[in-house]
Design a protein around this motif. Structure first.
Motif, PDB file in Angstrom:
ATOM      1  N   TRP A 317       0.844  -1.180   0.000  1.00 26.76           N
ATOM      2  CA  TRP A 317       0.000   0.000   0.000  1.00 26.76           C
ATOM      3  C   TRP A 317       0.887   1.240   0.000  1.00 26.76           C
ATOM      4  N   THR A 318       0.775   2.042  -1.032  1.00 27.92           N
ATOM      5  CA  THR A 318       1.504   3.306  -1.144  1.00 27.92           C
ATOM      6  C   THR A 318       0.489   4.430  -1.020  1.00 27.92           C
ATOM      7  N   ILE A 319       0.606   5.217   0.048  1.00 23.38           N
ATOM      8  CA  ILE A 319      -0.459   6.156   0.407  1.00 23.38           C
ATOM      9  C   ILE A 319       0.128   7.548   0.639  1.00 23.38           C
ATOM     10  N   HIS A 320      -0.496   8.550   0.033  1.00 21.33           N
ATOM     11  CA  HIS A 320      -0.190   9.961   0.299  1.00 21.33           C
ATOM     12  C   HIS A 320      -1.389  10.566   1.036  1.00 21.33           C
ATOM     13  N   THR A 321      -1.120  11.278   2.127  1.00 20.48           N
ATOM     14  CA  THR A 321      -2.183  11.939   2.880  1.00 20.48           C
ATOM     15  C   THR A 321      -1.781  13.392   3.128  1.00 20.48           C
ATOM     16  N   LEU A 322      -2.647  14.309   2.718  1.00 21.35           N
ATOM     17  CA  LEU A 322      -2.412  15.741   2.895  1.00 21.35           C
ATOM     18  C   LEU A 322      -3.563  16.328   3.691  1.00 21.35           C
ATOM     19  N   GLY A 323      -3.238  17.163   4.693  1.00 20.17           N
ATOM     20  CA  GLY A 323      -4.290  17.715   5.531  1.00 20.17           C
ATOM     21  C   GLY A 323      -4.026  19.148   5.937  1.00 20.17           C
ATOM     22  N   TYR A 324      -5.108  19.839   6.303  1.00 20.71           N
ATOM     23  CA  TYR A 324      -5.030  21.215   6.798  1.00 20.71           C
ATOM     24  C   TYR A 324      -5.991  21.364   7.964  1.00 20.71           C
ATOM     25  N   GLY A 325      -5.521  22.011   9.037  1.00 17.16           N
ATOM     26  CA  GLY A 325      -6.371  22.274  10.191  1.00 17.16           C
ATOM     27  C   GLY A 325      -6.247  23.728  10.625  1.00 17.16           C
ATOM     28  N   PHE A 326      -7.302  24.240  11.250  1.00 14.45           N
ATOM     29  CA  PHE A 326      -7.313  25.626  11.722  1.00 14.45           C
ATOM     30  C   PHE A 326      -7.831  25.643  13.152  1.00 14.45           C
ATOM     31  N   ARG A 327      -6.976  26.079  14.075  1.00 20.70           N
ATOM     32  CA  ARG A 327      -7.355  26.116  15.482  1.00 20.70           C
ATOM     33  C   ARG A 327      -8.275  27.306  15.744  1.00 20.70           C
ATOM     34  N   LEU A 328      -9.408  27.039  16.403  1.00 21.23           N
ATOM     35  CA  LEU A 328     -10.386  28.083  16.660  1.00 21.23           C
ATOM     36  C   LEU A 328     -10.102  28.872  17.933  1.00 21.23           C
ATOM     37  N   ASP A 329      -9.169  28.406  18.754  1.00 20.70           N
ATOM     38  CA  ASP A 329      -8.911  29.056  20.031  1.00 20.70           C
ATOM     39  C   ASP A 329      -7.415  29.241  20.202  1.00 20.70           C
ATOM     40  N   GLU A 330      -7.021  29.865  21.285  1.00 23.11           N
ATOM     41  CA  GLU A 330      -5.607  30.054  21.562  1.00 23.11           C
ATOM     42  C   GLU A 330      -4.970  28.733  21.968  1.00 23.11           C
TER      43      GLU A 330
END
Length: 405
Positions: A317-330
């Motif tokens: 299994w050859t897998i690429h995973t790309l992600g983005y997150g945005f923190r809503l608090d400090e």
């Protein structure tokens, strides 16, 4: 003239006991295409729901750690994760046991007798001293396919370790059998039939290099009549700043040999995360070989008990995973909320001879999945699981009154 040097240590010896609590969870929507038998599937689950407690006494020399995992209630049929396998699940990540960790540890047992070295021991239920961190504490929400190649978890363990300067070594005894359901405890009669050792070097505070070996007796056959595994792991981990930005990175290689080398499975994984303000980008590349075990009438489950003739082939299994997150608090908030999106694309390939055929079973040789969700954390942050007797500060298990100098 010696009083200023002794007095702080006396105060530390009288430091009061402490306790910290925390909770985590990920509310996750997942869509995957294809799944076994060539279909697509979407579902919503609460994954990684954990309640944690840490306590210390005797100036941190005696420590207690508990992690309760509620996946047996929130995802009893597993989490949709193409490529994942282990504990009777395939293409679904299995629910962990309710008692994920329950460890009592004693540190610096010889005090000043061993000079700058520190000898420590730990016992309970948790991770054997082998491999890398549980994926639950890493930035990518999607579990890697190599989870059971790169970690040995939820065993009854007895671990001893010694740390001197930047070098730490730990060795452990444990039971070989894997859990078969969330409420199951390790088989006590099998305690000590398996062992592992891990050497770690921290040339600078931000960088950890480790190498591990484990001999695991009959992990997938609970009574003990199955084949043994010989496991190796080598990794480098960075957790610090590059310029003014927090950066995390991990590169690992793992190898598991089963049935005296008749089956051999390799894995290479590299992942990283970059944080700027409240935004975080993360990426993982993974290339992992897994056994294709005989399945039940339910295509996401494999036959148990497991024997060597249960393996019908090997896939890569050859897998690429790309992600983005945005923190809503400090970042210092006691309640942390991080919405995110992750997209994975992968390819599947048959390795060597065998009865299993990827195209026939999945309908094609590539897949994709998307995960949209929110990470939730209350109280203390999640610690690095499995670091019980060495590198405790980097593991996040420390006296809250402790200050680095």
């Amino acid at each position: 003239m010696t009083v200023p040097l002794v007095f702080p240590s006396l105060l530390r010896a009288q430091a009061p006991p402490w306790i910290r609590l925390g909770a985590n969870g990920v509310l996750l929507y997942t869509h995957a295409d294809p799944i076994p038998r060539g279909r697509s599937l979407a579902e919503v689950r609460l994954v990684q729901p954990t309640i944690m407690a840490q306590a210390g006494a005797l100036a941190g020399r005696l420590r207690f750690l508990a992690t309760i995992n509620l996946e047996g209630l929130t995802m009893p049929d597993g989490e949709l994760t193409p490529g994942a396998w282990g504990e009777g699940f395939i293409d679904r990540r299995h629910p962990h046991t309710y008692v994920h960790e329950l460890i009592l540890s004693a540190h610096d047992l010889l005090s000043r007798i061993d000079g700058a070295a520190r000898v420590s021991i730990a016992a309970g239920k948790g991770f054997a001293p082998f491999g890398t961190d549980d994926p639950m504490v890493r930035p990518v929400v999607r579990y890697p396919a190599n989870h059971h190649l790169a970690q040995i978890l939820e065993r009854a363990v007895l671990i001893a370790g010694i740390t001197g300067g930047p070098i730490g070594f730990e060795a452990g005894l444990f039971n070989g059998d894997e859990p078969e359901r969330p409420g199951q405890w390790p088989r006590v009669s099998r305690f000590g039939d398996s062992w592992s050792g891990r050497l770690a070097v921290l040339p600078v505070r931000e960088l950890e290099l480790q190498g591990s070996y484990a001999h695991v007796h009959s992990p997938e056959h609970r009574p003990g009549a199955g084949t043994d595994q010989h496991k190796w792991s080598v990794s480098g981990r960075w957790d610090g700043s590059v310029g003014s930005y927090p950066v995390y990175g991990l590169a690992e290689w793992a190898r598991t040999s089963e049935a005296e080398g008749f089956f051999v499975f390799h894995s290479f994984l590299a992942e990283g995360a970059w944080t700027a303000g409240r935004s975080r980008l993360h990426y993982r590349f993974e290339r992992t070989e897994r056994p294709e075990e005989a399945r039940t009438l339910e295509p996401f489950r494999s036959v148990r008990p497991h024997f060597e003739n249960s393996i019908l082939g090997t896939t890569r299994w050859t897998i690429h995973t790309l992600g983005y997150g945005f923190r809503l608090d400090e970042p210092v908030a006691r309640l942390s909320t991080l919405p995110f999106i992750e997209v994975s694309y992968g390819r599947m390939a048959d390795i060597g001879a065998g009865l299993f055929d990827v195209r026939s079973f999945y309908g094609r040789r590539s897949f994709w999945s998307i995960g949209i969700g929110v990470r939730l954390n209350a109280g203390m942050p999640m610690h690095r699981m499995g670091r019980y007797v060495t590198a405790q500060d980097s593991a996040g298990i420390r006296d809250p009154d402790h200050h680095d100098h």
